[in-house]
Design a protein around this motif. Structure first.
Motif, PDB file in Angstrom:
ATOM      1  N   THR A 141      -9.034   3.449   4.428  1.00 21.79           N
ATOM      2  CA  THR A 141      -9.168   2.983   3.390  1.00 21.79           C
ATOM      3  C   THR A 141      -9.596   3.578   1.811  1.00 21.79           C
ATOM      4  O   THR A 141     -10.329   3.552   1.230  1.00 21.79           O
ATOM      5  N   SER A 142      -8.962   4.482   1.832  1.00 19.03           N
ATOM      6  CA  SER A 142      -8.676   5.439   1.128  1.00 19.03           C
ATOM      7  C   SER A 142      -9.494   6.209   1.091  1.00 19.03           C
ATOM      8  O   SER A 142     -10.211   6.817  -0.214  1.00 19.03           O
ATOM      9  N   THR A 168       0.797  -1.417  -0.177  1.00 19.63           N
ATOM     10  CA  THR A 168      -0.395   0.103   0.017  1.00 19.63           C
ATOM     11  C   THR A 168       0.898   1.513   0.472  1.00 19.63           C
ATOM     12  O   THR A 168       0.875   2.027  -0.592  1.00 19.63           O
TER      13      THR A 168
END
Length: 607
Positions: free
Chosen positions: A173-174, A52
């Motif tokens: 989570t963005s 990530t």
């Protein structure tokens, strides 16, 4: 023993640490190839195996490398440190100066004019990035540099920082990315963000520069995010009395909860800031001052003082008629009020025509025909959108009151200039003139070359860039010569040719089936570029035979072509050779003389 400096990519020498972030550390470095200071950003070792963070770090490199703007920190190179678990790094422009966070800590709140000038430069950088489809998502004082020359530089494009020390950062989570004090309401709710989210964060930045603190603060990120969504910000002038109403209006427009009520582009906000700096009226709705509100209230109080007529007792016999009359009048009043309410809420509303993509004149005519008032605002756009409506507010098919204003953003083209072809320039002054003609500047880098003059340019010809962008031009010093091809030439001709081209020659002789004196090979090879020096030639020579023990007569018969025997003076043909020079087995230049010593058969040596 002194430790060798650590190198990246064989050219970047790593120096001391300049700072730390949530996922990276930044070092001062030196580009040994170009001889310039750089900043090197490296992903932290403990995050280098997290896919990530690797993806985010690489995205930052790709995003920033695609942006070439005076107010954006430039990215020169990217790579991975093969000797350190393939840790990725970004080589950036080194900016001597302080972040706006450090400026606020050292100086406190800034003068309104100075704050507006800085934020106008930030808006210019964001407007450029937005037009390249890149949203910053983390505009804050710590990501804006103020160089020692006063230039503003925006950093960290396209990267969501993860839990930086001392900062309230939210990431999930963005969905929610950014620093809590500068989150737009839509970011706080985890909704999709666009360029107007950067406008909101820029409004927070301007508020903090004017007041010394962000518009919303709290004990934790969640409480701060709640305020962004629910609470109205204070006017900067209520904290800093030096802030004029025009700047109050700009800040509050940028901080509107609904993105549709904000500046629709960073370019619009920059234009308003420049109007405020120049003392001209701004597009944002001005706020009413205390004196104006007092005058308005005083005027309303005067109008409310009226004489009340005395009540007159109606005759009893007319009461039934009066009641009937009042009943009818009441029904008519209710009907009128109902119609008026309908007219004000729906009856006076019309659908806004959708005019995006239309030419300005056609769009304005359609807006007027619908009973609305068009206001055209020029904005930068793609070149094929010049003269066309790029966006509109309110959107098409939205219902609004008759006479409402419809804001039309009309494209003016990209505002970019095309980099000219510099390859035909004969002098550096010609390069400067070509770039000046299109409002660009130049940086020359001297390089080795055979012919003096142009070698390369960056950005390349035909690329479109911001006005005043610097074009890097490599210019040959003309200090090299091309090694000529002398294979197959005779030794003498080859050495003369090399000398005429600035080289010396060194010869090694070997035997071969080519004619004596023929050049068989050369090092460096033909076509290589060198700053003078020696060229080693391999030339066909002749091998010296063993003559010791032969008579002079026998030696004369044994001499190969290309060698001449030199016996002692007065020697007879039957004298025996006792020594020779050159020695047997030596390969020498054709035409060499072999000198011998000999003695008579009686044993008396002669020489």
């Amino acid at each position: 023993m002194t430790a060798q400096p650590r190198l990246l990519g064989g050219r970047y020498e790593i120096g001391g640490v300049l700072g730390y972030g949530g996922m990276a550390e930044v070092h001062r470095g030196r580009d040994l190839r170009l001889g310039r200071d750089v900043a090197i950003k490296m992903l932290r070792n403990d995050l280098a195996r997290d896919e990530t963070f690797l993806t985010r770090f690489r995205r930052e490199a790709q995003n920033a490398a695609s942006l070439n703007h005076p107010s954006i920190v430039a990215v020169y190179d990217t790579g991975e440190d093969a000797g350190n678990s393939a840790v990725p790094y970004i080589v950036m422009e080194y900016v001597e100066g302080r972040t706006l966070k450090e400026v606020l800590t050292a100086e406190g709140r800034l003068a309104p004019r100075r704050a507006c000038e800085m934020v106008a430069d930030v808006c210019a950088a964001l407007d450029f990035s937005h037009r390249h489809q890149i949203i910053h998502r983390d505009v804050k004082p710590g990501n804006v540099m103020l160089a020692t020359n006063g230039q503003v530089k925006v950093m960290d494009f396209g990267i969501a920082r993860a839990m930086a020390a001392g900062q309230a950062t939210m990431t999930q989570t963005s969905a929610v990315i950014g620093t809590a004090q500068y989150l737009s309401p839509e970011q706080a709710r985890g909704e999709t963000v666009d360029r107007r989210s950067d406008v909101y964060a820029t409004g927070c930045l301007l508020f903090e520069l004017l007041c010394g603190d962000p518009p919303f603060t709290g004990d934790n990120p969640v409480s701060v995010a709640y305020q962004h969504v629910r609470e109205a910000p204070r006017t900067p002038s209520s904290i800093n009395p030096d802030v004029p109403p025009s700047v109050d209006a700009i800040v509050l427009k940028a901080l509107a909860k609904n993105p549709a009520n904000r500046y629709q582009t960073a370019g619009e906000m920059r234009d308003d800031l420049e109007r405020a700096i120049a003392g001209r009226p701004v597009m944002a709705t001005p706020l009413m001052g205390d004196d104006e509100r007092t005058q308005l209230l005083a005027g309303a109080s005067d109008d409310e003082t009226r004489a009340v007529p005395a009540a007159v007792e109606e005759p009893r016999k007319n009461r039934k008629g009066v009641i009937a009359l009042w009943t009818v009048a009441s029904l008519l009043l209710v009907a009128a009020l109902g119609y008026g309410f309908w007219y004000l809420t729906e009856g006076s509303k019309v659908d806004v025509p959708n005019v995006v993509g239309e030419e300005q004149e056609v769009a304005e005519a359609a807006i007027r025909e619908a009973g609305l008032v068009p206001t055209a605002v020029p904005v930068l756009s793609e070149d094929d959108q010049e003269g066309l409506v790029v966006t509109q507010s309110p959107d098409g098919l939205e219902r609004v009151s008759v006479g409402s204003e419809v804001r039309l953003e009309v494209g003016t083209g990209s505002g970019l200039v095309e980099v000219p072809d510099l390859s035909g320039a004969k002098t550096t002054n010609e390069v400067i003139d070509l770039l000046n003609d299109v409002n660009l500047s130049v940086t020359f880098e001297d390089v080795d070359g055979v012919e003096p003059g142009f070698v390369s340019q960056d950005p390349p010809k035909g690329e479109k860039v911001e006005p005043k962008t610097k074009v890097t031009v490599e210019w040959s010093r003309g200090n090299l010569s091309q090694v000529p091809n002398v294979v197959g030439e005779t030794e003498d001709n080859a050495c003369n040719t090399l000398s005429n081209n600035g080289f010396s020659c060194s010869v090694t002789y070997v035997t071969g089936d080519r004619p004596l004196g023929t050049v068989l090979s050369q090092d460096p090879g033909a076509g290589q570029e060198r700053e003078g020096g020696q060229v080693n030639l391999t030339v066909v020579g002749v091998s010296v035979p063993s003559l010791v023990g032969m008579t002079i007569e026998e030696a004369q018969a044994a001499m190969p072509d290309g060698l001449t025997l030199s016996p002692p003076d007065g020697a007879e043909p039957d004298w025996e050779i006792t020594s020779q020079s050159p020695s047997d087995g030596d390969v020498v230049k054709g035409g060499t003389t072999v000198t011998v010593e000999a003695e008579s058969s009686g044993g008396l040596p002669t020489g």
